[in-house]
Design an enzyme around this catalytic site. Structure first.
Site, PDB file in Angstrom:
ATOM      1  N   ASP A  18       0.816  -1.214   0.000  1.00 16.88           N
ATOM      2  CA  ASP A  18       0.000   0.000   0.000  1.00 16.88           C
ATOM      3  C   ASP A  18       0.854   1.270   0.000  1.00 16.88           C
ATOM      4  O   ASP A  18       0.604   2.186   0.797  1.00 16.88           O
ATOM      5  CB  ASP A  18      -0.938   0.016   1.223  1.00 16.88           C
ATOM      6  N   GLU A 187     -11.063   0.112  -4.037  1.00 16.22           N
ATOM      7  CA  GLU A 187     -10.369   0.600  -2.834  1.00 16.22           C
ATOM      8  C   GLU A 187      -9.177   1.431  -3.266  1.00 16.22           C
ATOM      9  O   GLU A 187      -8.989   1.682  -4.458  1.00 16.22           O
ATOM     10  CB  GLU A 187      -9.923  -0.592  -1.966  1.00 16.22           C
TER      11      GLU A 187
HETATM   12  C1  6LW Z   1      -5.702  -2.336   1.875  1.00 17.34           C
HETATM   13  C2  6LW Z   1      -6.365  -2.514   0.580  1.00 17.34           C
HETATM   14  C3  6LW Z   1      -5.527  -3.559   0.089  1.00 17.34           C
HETATM   15  O1  6LW Z   1      -6.332  -1.509   2.757  1.00 17.34           O
HETATM   16  O2  6LW Z   1      -5.275  -4.417   1.089  1.00 17.34           O
HETATM   17  O3  6LW Z   1      -4.242  -3.944  -1.796  1.00 17.34           O
HETATM   18  C4  6LW Z   1      -5.618  -3.767   2.284  1.00 17.34           C
HETATM   19  N1  6LW Z   1      -5.033  -3.458  -1.074  1.00 17.34           N
HETATM   20  O4  6LW Z   1      -6.358  -1.441  -0.246  1.00 17.34           O
HETATM   21  C5  6LW Z   1      -4.585  -4.001   3.330  1.00 17.34           C
HETATM   22  O5  6LW Z   1      -3.313  -3.777   2.822  1.00 17.34           O
END
Ligand code: 6LW
Length: 528
Positions: A18, A187
């Site tokens: 991230d 996300e």
């Molecule tokens: C993060 C989400 C994800 O919040 O995994 O790859 C979660 N993405 O965006 C935890 O790293």
């Protein structure tokens, strides 16, 4: 970034998912997730996005994160780091259990000290923070809504509120924004202004093999947004590339006006593209703009296989991190300086066991990340007044331990994988290694865990990861105690969002850590 210049990938090896990046006064600053480990949220700086240096952490004090009570996989998730009005701002979801929710930290110096944090009225994960020219502050996230009747959280896709950064109070009701092209779990949103457009870049497809980065643009920070014709901007799904799970990126305009994206990816070891020992790491790709849209290249591994060595500073003589501890040292749900005492014995860190081992949610353990595919993790311990050893862990269910001390005349290796455990024993080697032989072997017992990766090749039909060897040093060299299947300590098997972390632990009594070092090298592979 010159097109043919091979980028140093991974940019930040070892579990560092991230990534978020900003550029201030000639330095790039990066932050990554840290989950149930403390100190929380490592901050790096770089002059050129090639050499990256760890400069500190955001969460170095009690209360900044609710990590002590979070379940595995909770804690500090995806941060966003930005510079605004002369201050660094970092927003991060402190997730699950006792996590505080979405927290905004600020600092004048990104190496610290960061503020205690303000909890934002923003229900979701992966917050982004951005300002328009009217100084309105937008927090964009992967939003949730609480169902009052069932008490369940419903996903809303990408949402946005405006907030008061002093109080964290929302100044508007959440609105829903463009949420991608239909992949699961929209996300990791980030907002950027470039020319006449605002860009909303997100991740979708889930953080595993379906992961991707997609982008949309619109006339304002709240849209309306329309998706790029060439989405996804980045994905490795359905490919045989060496770097998989690529997604969750952040764009940055470089000093020379070119652009790049930092993003997460994995280096799985098997031909099925599974079993990444280091979990999700930070990578970088060049980005070019055509007709107002960014285009990113696939993530490629470079061909650096330079040996790497890190000798952990136990004495506080070298550049000290927080509280004089080597900044690479982390601990589970506690700060390393809560677990280890640096003052008890010069040049050593003293661990005191509370009668629990690595199965505990907060073991008496300090560790460093595995950062190369081939690994030799070695420690020297004084075990005359206690019992403990060396562990390579992914989480409390999954760890390989080598333990000695107490009244036992043996060294025992044990591999724990959820409900299964297996152990092997050898007699304590006759003499101490570097120490005075009259003090006995426990005065300076050297333990080592070696990871030997399998070679991944196009025609290499193995579903493996690596072999982990547990070793103790005798008078004539290293003695193998056990060799085990490394798949059980990899991202496709374990519970946490993290990667392997290894170091010494105490089970009971006093265990002095006299040395801790990591050596390693990435391996040649047929597929880049
Ligand atoms: C993060 C989400 C994800 O919040 O995994 O790859 C979660 N993405 O965006 C935890 O790293």
């Amino acid at each position: 970034m010159a097109e043919n210049d091979a980028l140093p990938n991974p940019l930040i090896p070892g579990f560092h998912p991230d990534p978020s990046v900003c550029f201030v006064d000639g330095w790039y600053y990066l932050a990554t997730s840290s989950f149930e480990y403390l100190p929380g949220i490592p901050v790096f700086r770089s002059r050129d996005l090639r050499e990256v240096e760890l400069i500190g952490h955001v969460a170095v004090r009690e209360g900044q994160l609710g990590v002590p009570g979070v379940p595995t996989g909770g804690g500090a998730w995806a941060p966003t780091i930005r510079h605004h009005d002369g201050r660094f701002h970092l927003v991060v979801p402190d997730m699950l259990g006792t996590g505080r929710g979405n927290v905004l930290f600020t600092a004048d110096d990104p190496a610290g000290t960061w503020s205690d944090g303000v909890v934002m009225e923003a229900l979701g994960i992966d917050p982004d923070i951005a300002w328009d020219e009217d100084r309105t502050c937008y927090v964009t996230m992967s939003g949730f809504m609480l169902d009052d009747e069932t008490g369940e959280l419903n996903h809303l896709g990408i949402t946005q509120v405006t907030i008061d950064t002093e109080t964290g109070k929302a100044l508007s009701e959440p609105i829903r924004l463009w949420s991608g092209t239909g992949g699961m779990f929209p996300e990791a949103p980030h907002l950027y202004r470039r020319g006449e457009h605002w860009y909303l870049m997100i991740a979708e497809g889930g953080t595993e093999r379906g992961h991707s980065v997609t982008i949309a643009r619109g006339p304002s920070p709240s849209g309306p947004f329309s998706g790029a014709p060439h989405n996804p901007l980045v994905t490795a799904r359905g490919t045989d590339r060496a770097v998989q799970n690529t997604g969750h990126g952040d764009l940055i305009e470089m000093a020379d006006g070119s652009w790049a994206m930092v993003l997460l990816g994995t280096r799985p070891r098997s031909t099925t593209r599974a079993f990444a020992p280091m979990g999700r790491e930070t990578f970088i790709v060049p980005v070019t703009w055509v007709d107002g849209w960014p285009y990113a290249e696939p993530v490629r591994l470079d061909d650096r296989h330079a040996p790497h060595e890190h000798v952990v500073d136990l004495g506080g003589a070298a550049p000290a991190g927080e509280q004089g501890f080597d900044p690479e040292l982390i601990a589970v749900r506690r700060f390393p300086w809560e677990v280890a005492d640096a003052a008890a014995r010069p040049g050593a860190l003293r661990l005191t066991g509370r009668g629990v081992g690595m199965e505990d949610l907060a073991p008496d353990f300090i560790g460093i990340r595995q950062s190369t595919e081939g690994l030799e993790l070695e420690c020297e311990l004084d075990l005359r007044a206690g019992a403990g050893g060396l562990s390579l862990r992914f989480d409390e269910h999954s760890h390989l331990d080598i333990e000695a001390g107490g009244a036992e005349g043996t060294v025992r290796a044990s591999m724990h994988t959820y409900s299964l455990a297996q152990s092997w024993e050898v007699l304590l080697p006759d003499a101490g290694t570097d120490g005075d032989a009259t003090d006995g072997p426990l005065a300076r017992l050297a333990l080592r865990i070696v990871a030997e990766p399998f070679v991944v090749g196009a025609l290499n039909m193995n579903a493996s990861c690596d072999t982990l060897r547990a070793q103790v040093r005798g008078a004539d060299g290293w003695i193998d105690i056990a060799s085990v299947d490394g798949r059980f300590l990899s991202s496709d098997v374990c519970e946490s969002f993290t990667g392997r972390v290894g170091g010494p632990y105490a089970r009971e009594g006093v265990v002095d850590v006299l040395a801790l070092r990591r050596r390693g090298q990435d391996i040649e592979r047929a597929i880049r």
